[in-house]
Design a protein around this motif. Structure first.
Motif, mmCIF file in Angstrom:
data_model
loop_
_atom_site.group_PDB
_atom_site.id
_atom_site.type_symbol
_atom_site.label_atom_id
_atom_site.label_comp_id
_atom_site.label_asym_id
_atom_site.label_seq_id
_atom_site.Cartn_x
_atom_site.Cartn_y
_atom_site.Cartn_z
ATOM 1 N N ARG A 1 68.070 75.181 43.227
ATOM 2 C CA ARG A 1 67.684 74.461 41.999
ATOM 3 C C ARG A 1 67.424 72.989 42.309
ATOM 4 N N ARG B 1 64.434 78.573 37.055
ATOM 5 C CA ARG B 1 63.933 78.308 38.408
ATOM 6 C C ARG B 1 64.154 79.545 39.269
ATOM 7 N N GLN C 1 64.151 72.505 44.280
ATOM 8 C CA GLN C 1 62.971 72.681 43.419
ATOM 9 C C GLN C 1 62.781 71.488 42.490
ATOM 10 N N TYR D 1 61.759 67.600 35.003
ATOM 11 C CA TYR D 1 62.424 68.807 34.512
ATOM 12 C C TYR D 1 62.194 69.015 33.018
#
Length: 151
Positions: free
Chosen positions: A126, A100, A129, A140
């Motif tokens: 992180r 990321r 996002q 993810y």
């Protein structure tokens, strides 16, 4: 306050693009409050509305430095790279390595409907996002390598 049930991978709401919130109302604030309680109860650091079956662009995040309740969040700037482990309340029992941006700038509305700008780096970047990905139907595990059962 009430806790929601967290939906898991395979539920179609997790793959939809969430709709923007047109107006911040008492109902919006109640959803954010319930999401916050749900996140803390599940020992998470973030939760997006689709994870509780609500297809709206709302997230809550707390990585240990204070709660953020964000409406219609949008990443407007990214810098650098970081690689690290991630898990997800909607993909219980697994984790993987995700690359990321290391720094992000996010614009959103807060729970009062005021525009806010958040500059974040490292773990906070992180988490933001990860949760914003949920609003676009991205998990993810779509970006992760080495997905394996958590110990």
């Amino acid at each position: 306050m009430a806790r929601y049930q967290i939906v898991t991978a395979g539920d179609s709401v997790l793959r939809k693009t969430a709709r923007p919130v047109d107006e911040v109302t008492d109902r919006t604030r109640q959803i954010l409050t319930n999401m916050t309680e749900t996140m803390y109860h599940a020992h998470g650091v973030g939760l997006a509305a689709p994870q509780v079956g609500i297809s709206r662009r709302m997230i809550v995040v707390d990585v240990g430095d204070g709660l953020m309740q964000l409406i219609n969040p949008e990443i407007v700037k990214k810098e650098g790279l970081q690689e690290g482990p991630e898990g997800c309340l909607s993909v219980p029992g697994f984790n993987g390595i995700v690359i990321r941006a290391n720094q992000v700038q996010v614009k959103a509305l807060n729970e009062e409907g005021q525009e806010v700008t958040i500059d974040a780096e490292g773990f906070k970047a992180r988490a933001l996002q990860h949760e914003i990905d949920h609003l676009d139907g991205i998990l993810y595990i779509d970006k992760a390598s080495n997905v394996e059962r958590a110990e």
